[in-house]
Design a protein around this motif. Structure first.
Motif, PDB file in Angstrom:
ATOM      1  N   GLU A 279       0.820  -1.215   0.000  1.00 15.78           N
ATOM      2  CA  GLU A 279       0.000   0.000   0.000  1.00 15.78           C
ATOM      3  C   GLU A 279       0.853   1.263   0.000  1.00 15.78           C
ATOM      4  OE1 GLU A 279      -3.772   1.953   2.422  1.00 15.78           O
ATOM      5  OE2 GLU A 279      -2.713   0.213   3.227  1.00 15.78           O
ATOM      6  N   LYS A 280       1.967   1.260   0.684  1.00 16.31           N
ATOM      7  CA  LYS A 280       2.813   2.461   0.736  1.00 16.31           C
ATOM      8  C   LYS A 280       3.325   2.820  -0.658  1.00 16.31           C
ATOM      9  CE  LYS A 280       4.367   1.875   5.508  1.00 16.31           C
ATOM     10  NZ  LYS A 280       5.532   1.716   6.415  1.00 16.31           N
ATOM     11  N   ILE A 281       3.672   1.809  -1.442  1.00 14.55           N
ATOM     12  CA  ILE A 281       4.140   2.072  -2.804  1.00 14.55           C
ATOM     13  C   ILE A 281       2.988   2.569  -3.664  1.00 14.55           C
ATOM     14  CG2 ILE A 281       5.162   1.026  -4.858  1.00 14.55           C
ATOM     15  CD1 ILE A 281       6.654  -0.880  -3.072  1.00 14.55           C
ATOM     16  N   ARG A 282       1.813   1.969  -3.515  1.00  8.26           N
ATOM     17  CA  ARG A 282       0.647   2.401  -4.289  1.00  8.26           C
ATOM     18  C   ARG A 282       0.321   3.853  -4.008  1.00  8.26           C
ATOM     19  NH1 ARG A 282      -2.108  -2.356  -2.253  1.00  8.26           N
ATOM     20  NH2 ARG A 282      -3.663  -0.970  -1.314  1.00  8.26           N
ATOM     21  N   ILE A 283       0.331   4.211  -2.746  1.00 10.41           N
ATOM     22  CA  ILE A 283      -0.006   5.583  -2.368  1.00 10.41           C
ATOM     23  C   ILE A 283       1.038   6.564  -2.897  1.00 10.41           C
ATOM     24  CG2 ILE A 283      -0.251   7.149  -0.410  1.00 10.41           C
ATOM     25  CD1 ILE A 283      -1.449   4.787   1.139  1.00 10.41           C
ATOM     26  N   GLY A 284       2.306   6.194  -2.803  1.00  3.95           N
ATOM     27  CA  GLY A 284       3.356   7.074  -3.316  1.00  3.95           C
ATOM     28  C   GLY A 284       3.240   7.311  -4.806  1.00  3.95           C
ATOM     29  N   PHE A 285       2.957   6.247  -5.560  1.00  4.07           N
ATOM     30  CA  PHE A 285       2.817   6.389  -7.008  1.00  4.07           C
ATOM     31  C   PHE A 285       1.601   7.230  -7.356  1.00  4.07           C
ATOM     32  CE2 PHE A 285       1.623   4.826 -11.268  1.00  4.07           C
ATOM     33  CZ  PHE A 285       2.825   5.067 -11.924  1.00  4.07           C
TER      34      PHE A 285
END
Length: 222
Positions: free
Chosen positions: A121-127
């Motif tokens: 989720e952290k990567i999804r949110i950052g992108f």
């Protein structure tokens, strides 16, 4: 952002982008490279992105003119400074699928596809924040540019200051607005997130992915 008429899944577009990156750095200047660029151009034409395609062609021709008409006629120092522009010409094929992905894919589609791929989720949110942030920066730059034209600013130092100060302030403000919007939409909620957007691989997606794998295989075997 509008949705692509091709109806390609975001994962398929990412596969196309990765394929172009592999081809550009591994098999430049051959038939595989030409077929890959032609495929990207076809996607632009299918989705009606003709003006954007014309813009890419104009930039490519401009860089080509620098490479073959200007570089041979300037000194060594100027040639070294202009070499960066020529190198950007080599990377332009990568900009095609990247721009296509940005223009034809909404943030919701990217998040839904990334969730199916089990991306953290952290990567999804950052992108997602990056995809929201870049258009805001571009819009701010266009507004600053229009204001400079109205005020008829002259001189390099004045122009740089007129761009740097407003862009710095607007960038910080945009980051704060995005952070507030994310909190308002429950980004801190530890529960499972849902989405109104449904994504899924279809026959056309498998055809495009198969074509990408075939291009990479052809480049390796050649």
């Amino acid at each position: 952002m509008k949705t692509a008429r091709t109806g390609l899944d975001p994962r398929t577009k990412i596969v196309v982008l990765v394929t172009v990156i592999i081809v550009v750095f591994s098999f430049p200047g051959n038939l595989v490279m030409g077929i890959t660029v032609a495929g990207c151009i076809l996607l632009f034409l299918i989705d009606g992105l003709v003006l954007q395609l014309v813009g890419f062609a104009a930039v490519y021709l401009f860089l080509t003119a620098i490479q073959f008409l200007l570089l041979p006629r300037v000194g060594a120092t100027a040639a070294m400074m202009l070499a960066g522009f020529v190198y950007f010409k080599v990377l332009m094929p990568i900009a095609l699928p990247a721009d296509y992905l940005m223009r034809t894919t909404s943030v919701q589609e990217v998040l839904a596809a990334a969730k199916k791929m089990r991306v953290p989720e952290k990567i999804r949110i950052g992108f997602a924040i990056i995809m929201r942030y870049l258009p805001v920066v571009g819009q701010n730059f266009r507004q600053v540019r229009d204001a400079m034209k109205l005020r008829d600013l002259r001189g390099l130092g004045t122009r740089v200051e007129a761009v740097y100060v407003p862009m710095l302030i607007n960038t910080v403000q945009a980051a704060e607005d995005l952070s507030t919007a994310a909190c308002a939409r429950g980004i801190e909620n530890p529960g499972d997130k849902t989405s109104f957007v449904e994504v899924g691989l279809r026959i056309r997606d498998f055809l495009v992915i198969t074509s990408c794998l075939a291009l990479i295989t052809a480049g390796v075997l050649k």
